[in-house]
Design an enzyme around this catalytic site. Structure first.
Site, PDB file in Angstrom:
ATOM      1  N   ALA A  81      69.544  37.317 -36.395  1.00  0.00           N
ATOM      2  CA  ALA A  81      69.564  38.479 -37.288  1.00  0.00           C
ATOM      3  C   ALA A  81      69.081  38.054 -38.670  1.00  0.00           C
ATOM      4  O   ALA A  81      69.265  36.897 -39.066  1.00  0.00           O
ATOM      5  CB  ALA A  81      70.993  39.013 -37.393  1.00  0.00           C
ATOM      6  N   GLY A 124      70.812  36.127 -32.672  1.00  0.00           N
ATOM      7  CA  GLY A 124      70.070  37.229 -32.057  1.00  0.00           C
ATOM      8  C   GLY A 124      68.862  36.755 -31.269  1.00  0.00           C
ATOM      9  O   GLY A 124      68.414  37.436 -30.342  1.00  0.00           O
ATOM     10  N   GLU A 127      70.239  35.906 -28.020  1.00  0.00           N
ATOM     11  CA  GLU A 127      70.615  37.181 -27.389  1.00  0.00           C
ATOM     12  C   GLU A 127      69.387  37.929 -26.868  1.00  0.00           C
ATOM     13  O   GLU A 127      69.416  38.529 -25.786  1.00  0.00           O
ATOM     14  CB  GLU A 127      71.386  38.038 -28.395  1.00  0.00           C
ATOM     15  N   GLU A 147      76.925  32.322 -35.068  1.00  0.00           N
ATOM     16  CA  GLU A 147      77.551  33.339 -35.919  1.00  0.00           C
ATOM     17  C   GLU A 147      78.891  32.902 -36.489  1.00  0.00           C
ATOM     18  O   GLU A 147      79.241  33.231 -37.613  1.00  0.00           O
ATOM     19  CB  GLU A 147      77.741  34.653 -35.138  1.00  0.00           C
TER      20      GLU A 147
HETATM   21  N1  COA Z   1      67.926  35.184 -41.622  1.00  0.00           N
HETATM   22  C1  COA Z   1      67.322  35.147 -42.821  1.00  0.00           C
HETATM   23  N2  COA Z   1      66.742  34.030 -43.320  1.00  0.00           N
HETATM   24  C2  COA Z   1      66.778  32.926 -42.569  1.00  0.00           C
HETATM   25  C3  COA Z   1      67.402  32.888 -41.311  1.00  0.00           C
HETATM   26  C4  COA Z   1      67.987  34.094 -40.835  1.00  0.00           C
HETATM   27  N3  COA Z   1      68.599  34.161 -39.650  1.00  0.00           N
HETATM   28  N4  COA Z   1      67.288  31.639 -40.807  1.00  0.00           N
HETATM   29  C5  COA Z   1      66.621  30.920 -41.714  1.00  0.00           C
HETATM   30  N5  COA Z   1      66.315  31.682 -42.792  1.00  0.00           N
HETATM   31  C6  COA Z   1      65.582  31.299 -43.992  1.00  0.00           C
HETATM   32  C7  COA Z   1      66.311  30.204 -44.790  1.00  0.00           C
HETATM   33  O1  COA Z   1      67.278  30.775 -45.634  1.00  0.00           O
HETATM   34  C8  COA Z   1      65.172  29.598 -45.537  1.00  0.00           C
HETATM   35  O2  COA Z   1      64.832  30.436 -46.632  1.00  0.00           O
HETATM   36  P1  COA Z   1      64.190  29.831 -47.977  1.00  0.00           P
HETATM   37  O3  COA Z   1      62.918  29.175 -47.562  1.00  0.00           O
HETATM   38  O4  COA Z   1      64.011  31.023 -48.837  1.00  0.00           O
HETATM   39  O5  COA Z   1      65.220  28.847 -48.478  1.00  0.00           O
HETATM   40  C9  COA Z   1      64.014  29.654 -44.563  1.00  0.00           C
HETATM   41  O6  COA Z   1      64.357  30.686 -43.628  1.00  0.00           O
HETATM   42  C10 COA Z   1      63.824  28.381 -43.763  1.00  0.00           C
HETATM   43  O7  COA Z   1      65.079  27.959 -43.279  1.00  0.00           O
HETATM   44  P2  COA Z   1      65.568  26.443 -43.358  1.00  0.00           P
HETATM   45  O8  COA Z   1      67.034  26.407 -43.074  1.00  0.00           O
HETATM   46  O9  COA Z   1      65.116  25.831 -44.657  1.00  0.00           O
HETATM   47  O10 COA Z   1      64.706  25.825 -42.185  1.00  0.00           O
HETATM   48  P3  COA Z   1      65.116  24.684 -41.179  1.00  0.00           P
HETATM   49  O11 COA Z   1      63.899  24.420 -40.376  1.00  0.00           O
HETATM   50  O12 COA Z   1      65.738  23.517 -41.881  1.00  0.00           O
HETATM   51  O13 COA Z   1      66.286  25.297 -40.243  1.00  0.00           O
HETATM   52  C11 COA Z   1      67.303  27.002 -38.858  1.00  0.00           C
HETATM   53  C12 COA Z   1      66.002  26.419 -39.422  1.00  0.00           C
HETATM   54  C13 COA Z   1      66.924  28.255 -38.078  1.00  0.00           C
HETATM   55  C14 COA Z   1      67.945  25.991 -37.918  1.00  0.00           C
HETATM   56  C15 COA Z   1      68.303  27.311 -39.982  1.00  0.00           C
HETATM   57  O14 COA Z   1      67.613  28.038 -40.998  1.00  0.00           O
HETATM   58  C16 COA Z   1      69.468  28.156 -39.547  1.00  0.00           C
HETATM   59  O15 COA Z   1      70.435  27.617 -39.015  1.00  0.00           O
HETATM   60  N6  COA Z   1      69.381  29.493 -39.764  1.00  0.00           N
HETATM   61  C17 COA Z   1      70.475  30.419 -39.496  1.00  0.00           C
HETATM   62  C18 COA Z   1      70.527  30.778 -38.037  1.00  0.00           C
HETATM   63  C19 COA Z   1      71.674  31.732 -37.804  1.00  0.00           C
HETATM   64  O16 COA Z   1      72.794  31.534 -38.242  1.00  0.00           O
HETATM   65  N7  COA Z   1      71.370  32.806 -37.040  1.00  0.00           N
HETATM   66  C20 COA Z   1      72.358  33.778 -36.673  1.00  0.00           C
HETATM   67  C21 COA Z   1      72.420  34.863 -37.653  1.00  0.00           C
HETATM   68  S1  COA Z   1      73.767  35.970 -37.297  1.00  0.00           S
END
Ligand code: COA
Length: 275
Positions: A81, A124, A127, A147
């Site tokens: 999400a 998501g 999912e 989450e």
């Molecule tokens: N929604 C919105 N923004 C997101 C996102 C999400 N689900 N996942 C990552 N981003 C954004 C980060 O905030 C970051 O933004 P910035 O460049 O403005 O700082 C950018 O995308 C890159 O993310 P980053 O964490 O720097 O990349 P990474 O390669 O080190 O890690 C992930 C990637 C996906 C592993 C990590 O970002 C993450 O764990 N994201 C959250 C996933 C999550 O919790 N999803 C469930 C949501 S309910």
């Protein structure tokens, strides 16, 4: 069932960003529809992405192709999400409603659907992959329901579809810890159907989808209806559902072709029409 979706409107009352193509769809000559998420770097599932996905899934249901592949980018199938849209209990029904609408529409497509997962399929994203019939993963794919790390629970089927795929105990462990798992572990627990090494996972998914697209499409659609529909029923009711669909499949042209081909040429030789 069509789940109505609440619109997300900006300050001027317009639905935000609906004109950008964040989910592309290509109907290929081999009968496969390729659906590609292309929402910026991490392929987050914003409400606009989910709206577009729902429209595409409804179109693929109204005018079905032979099979469907859903994919993202090489590093991000989808990071879940769009967390920037989260904002307390007032926004939750809107976001949850979009997930429900899009993923129910995807799950309801009456054709084989395959998620080709490369990179992260989190929240998501995981999912979304579970709303497809099959998940093919590159050997670098990562799955998880993180989450809980945000202090929330999954809202796009993560507590339900995951449980049906891997069982309640493993689902609880993954959802309660938010632990991310690699492709091989996902295969071992039944979350993934095949791990693809040495070639792009999308190539393998398209190849497999093209095989399904040549098959008896009515029987495939009724198989999905029997298995998915039966999961929610008692065994006795599920067996009655299967009986009804077993009778109905004989109305298809392919049932006639398949049975006479067997009688004339033996098993597995039929060329189906998809009708
Ligand atoms: N929604 C919105 N923004 C997101 C996102 C999400 N689900 N996942 C990552 N981003 C954004 C980060 O905030 C970051 O933004 P910035 O460049 O403005 O700082 C950018 O995308 C890159 O993310 P980053 O964490 O720097 O990349 P990474 O390669 O080190 O890690 C992930 C990637 C996906 C592993 C990590 O970002 C993450 O764990 N994201 C959250 C996933 C999550 O919790 N999803 C469930 C949501 S309910």
């Amino acid at each position: 069932m069509r789940v109505p979706r609440p619109a997300v409107r900006d300050a001027t009352g317009k639905v935000a960003g609906m004109t950008d193509t964040l989910v592309a769809v290509e109907r290929r000559d081999d009968g496969v529809a390729l659906v590609t998420l292309q929402n910026g770097k991490v392929n987050s599932l914003s409400t606009t992405v989910l709206s577009q996905l729902q429209d595409i899934a409804e179109d693929l249901t109204a005018t079905p192709p032979g099979a469907v592949v859903v994919t993202g980018s090489e590093r991000f199938f989808a990071a879940g999400a769009d967390i920037t849209e989260f904002g307390g209990a007032e926004k939750a029904p809107v976001i949850g409603g979009h997930f429900l609408g899009a993923l129910e529409a995807l799950a309801g497509i009456p054709r084989v659907t395959i998620a080709a997962v490369s990179g992260y399929a989190l929240g998501g994203g995981c999912e979304l992959s579970m709303a497809c019939d099959f998940r093919l993963a590159s050997d670098t794919a990562t799955f998880g329901q993180p989450e809980i790390l945000l202090g929330i629970i999954p809202g796009g089927g993560g507590t339900q579809r995951l449980t049906r795929l891997v069982g309640p105990s493993k689902a609880k462990e993954l959802v309660l810890t938010g632990r991310q798992i690699g492709a091989e572990e996902a295969l071992a627990i039944g979350l993934v159907d095949e791990v693809v090494s040495g070639r792009p996972v999308l190539d393998r998914a398209l190849e497999l989808a093209a095989e399904y697209a040549k098959g008896p499409l009515v029987a495939q659609a009724l198989t999905k209806q029997a298995i998915d529909g039966g999961l929610d029923l008692s065994l006795a009711d599920a067996l009655r559902l299967e009986h009804e669909l077993f009778v109905r499949v004989f109305e298809s042209e392919d049932a006639e072709i398949g049975v006479s081909s067997f009688k004339e040429n033996g098993p597995g030789k039929a060329t189906f029409t998809g009708r």
